[in-house]
Write a protein that holds these residues in place. Structure first.
Motif, PDB file in Angstrom:
ATOM      1  N   ALA A  55       0.873  -1.162   0.304  1.00  0.00           N
ATOM      2  CA  ALA A  55      -0.240   0.357  -0.012  1.00  0.00           C
ATOM      3  C   ALA A  55       0.764   0.789   0.049  1.00  0.00           C
ATOM      4  O   ALA A  55       0.503   2.206  -1.039  1.00  0.00           O
ATOM      5  CB  ALA A  55      -0.977   0.376   1.092  1.00  0.00           C
ATOM      6  N   SER A  82      -4.719   2.290  -1.282  1.00  0.00           N
ATOM      7  CA  SER A  82      -5.180   2.013   0.180  1.00  0.00           C
ATOM      8  C   SER A  82      -5.231   0.340   0.122  1.00  0.00           C
ATOM      9  O   SER A  82      -5.250  -0.569  -0.002  1.00  0.00           O
ATOM     10  CB  SER A  82      -6.534   2.130   0.812  1.00  0.00           C
ATOM     11  OG  SER A  82      -7.632   1.241   0.222  1.00  0.00           O
ATOM     12  N   SER A  97      -6.531  -1.546   2.524  1.00  0.00           N
ATOM     13  CA  SER A  97      -8.119  -2.168   2.277  1.00  0.00           C
ATOM     14  C   SER A  97      -8.811  -2.724   0.858  1.00  0.00           C
ATOM     15  O   SER A  97      -8.665  -3.723   0.310  1.00  0.00           O
ATOM     16  CB  SER A  97      -9.571  -1.492   2.597  1.00  0.00           C
ATOM     17  OG  SER A  97      -9.589   0.004   2.257  1.00  0.00           O
TER      18      SER A  97
END
Length: 77
Positions: free
Chosen positions: A24, A30, A32
């Motif tokens: 990331a 990101s 996530s």
């Protein structure tokens, strides 16, 4: 419903010795988003897939077979 095609992101990320957070940080994507892509729960754009492949120094189609027919707009290493 959009079809999600399996990828090899986790294999190549781990082979490079990177955590999701490391990837990331290196890609600007990101953690996530990377998690969901890695788990095949979310599709990814060509642009972001290409960024990941560039950072991992692996051909795009090796990580994301769905993009085998497209050429990278980024310079190769």
């Amino acid at each position: 419903m959009k079809k999600i095609i399996k990828n090899n992101l986790r294999f190549y990320r781990e082979k490079a010795g990177l955590t999701l957070q490391d990837l990331a940080n290196a890609t600007g994507i990101s953690m996530s988003m990377l998690y969901f892509v890695e788990k095949n729960n979310r599709g990814i754009s060509f642009f972001l897939a290409d960024r990941i492949a560039y950072v991992l120094d692996v051909p795009l189609e090796e990580i994301f077979p769905e993009f085998a027919e497209r050429k990278s707009p980024l310079p190769t290493k």
